[in-house]
Design a protein around this motif. Structure first.
Motif, PDB file in Angstrom:
ATOM      1  N   MET A   1      46.015  30.119  48.826  1.00 10.84           N
ATOM      2  CA  MET A   1      45.825  30.017  50.262  1.00 10.84           C
ATOM      3  C   MET A   1      45.499  31.413  50.804  1.00 10.84           C
ATOM      4  O   MET A   1      46.163  32.380  50.490  1.00 10.84           O
ATOM      5  CB  MET A   1      47.106  29.460  50.899  1.00 10.84           C
ATOM      6  CG  MET A   1      46.969  29.219  52.390  1.00 10.84           C
ATOM      7  SD  MET A   1      48.493  28.640  53.201  1.00 10.84           S
ATOM      8  CE  MET A   1      48.653  27.014  52.554  1.00 10.84           C
ATOM      9  N   ASN A   3      45.036  34.581  53.506  1.00  6.09           N
ATOM     10  CA  ASN A   3      45.931  35.145  54.517  1.00  6.09           C
ATOM     11  C   ASN A   3      45.740  34.469  55.867  1.00  6.09           C
ATOM     12  O   ASN A   3      46.710  34.225  56.584  1.00  6.09           O
ATOM     13  CB  ASN A   3      45.717  36.654  54.651  1.00  6.09           C
ATOM     14  CG  ASN A   3      46.342  37.417  53.504  1.00  6.09           C
ATOM     15  OD1 ASN A   3      47.248  36.924  52.841  1.00  6.09           O
ATOM     16  ND2 ASN A   3      45.843  38.600  53.257  1.00  6.09           N
ATOM     17  N   LYS A   6      47.522  31.195  55.774  1.00  5.80           N
ATOM     18  CA  LYS A   6      48.974  31.404  55.801  1.00  5.80           C
ATOM     19  C   LYS A   6      49.446  31.727  57.214  1.00  5.80           C
ATOM     20  O   LYS A   6      50.449  31.196  57.676  1.00  5.80           O
ATOM     21  CB  LYS A   6      49.372  32.534  54.849  1.00  5.80           C
ATOM     22  CG  LYS A   6      49.251  32.171  53.402  1.00  5.80           C
ATOM     23  CD  LYS A   6      49.608  33.359  52.519  1.00  5.80           C
ATOM     24  CE  LYS A   6      49.358  33.038  51.059  1.00  5.80           C
ATOM     25  NZ  LYS A   6      49.609  34.195  50.187  1.00  5.80           N
ATOM     26  N   HIS A  10      51.929  29.602  59.877  1.00  2.83           N
ATOM     27  CA  HIS A  10      53.070  30.124  60.636  1.00  2.83           C
ATOM     28  C   HIS A  10      52.933  29.761  62.119  1.00  2.83           C
ATOM     29  O   HIS A  10      53.905  29.334  62.746  1.00  2.83           O
ATOM     30  CB  HIS A  10      53.176  31.649  60.499  1.00  2.83           C
ATOM     31  CG  HIS A  10      53.719  32.116  59.194  1.00  2.83           C
ATOM     32  ND1 HIS A  10      55.016  31.888  58.797  1.00  2.83           N
ATOM     33  CD2 HIS A  10      53.134  32.809  58.192  1.00  2.83           C
ATOM     34  CE1 HIS A  10      55.203  32.430  57.602  1.00  2.83           C
ATOM     35  NE2 HIS A  10      54.076  32.997  57.212  1.00  2.83           N
ATOM     36  N   SER A 106      56.590  39.193  51.585  1.00  2.20           N
ATOM     37  CA  SER A 106      55.996  38.013  52.219  1.00  2.20           C
ATOM     38  C   SER A 106      56.846  37.583  53.406  1.00  2.20           C
ATOM     39  O   SER A 106      58.074  37.674  53.365  1.00  2.20           O
ATOM     40  CB  SER A 106      55.861  36.855  51.222  1.00  2.20           C
ATOM     41  OG  SER A 106      57.119  36.432  50.780  1.00  2.20           O
TER      42      SER A 106
END
Length: 115
Positions: A1, A3, A6, A10, A106
């Motif tokens: 995946m 950035n 990701k 979020h 992370s």
């Protein structure tokens, strides 16, 4: 995946969490402690993130994670207490995501206990 994916994941989780908060009476006038969760597999990266958080006066905790015998990594939790808006939460999440990338850890997500 990637950035970007990701970070967008979020943001989507934050939007769902914000809706739940609103359903429970939380709004931009409620002081709330939002806890950002990080994970690191390297001590040096953990120490670097800790230094940056300390420099920004952000309270945080570090906990070693283990299997039965071997050290697995470190969980880092950073707490920010303030009155939040969704836009501020998204902005801080973006900043924490960048900080995580810069320090080699992370960002696992964020959350808060509803008062």
């Amino acid at each position: 995946m990637s950035n970007e994916h990701k970070l967008n994941a979020h943001f989507e989780r934050n939007e769902k969490m914000w809706r739940i908060w609103e359903e429970n009476g939380i709004d931009s006038q409620t002081e709330l402690v939002v806890n950002f969760h990080f994970y690191s597999t390297r001590k040096e990266n953990t120490e670097l993130l800790s230094k940056v958080l300390s420099d920004e006066s952000i309270p945080h905790r570090i906990e070693k994670t283990r299997t039965l015998i071997f050290l697995k990594g470190w969980n880092i939790e950073a707490d920010i207490k303030k009155k939040w808006t969704l836009a501020e939460l998204q902005g801080k999440t973006g900043n924490m995501f960048i900080l995580a990338k810069q320090t080699g850890v992370s960002l696992e997500g964020c959350g808060a206990f509803i008062p």
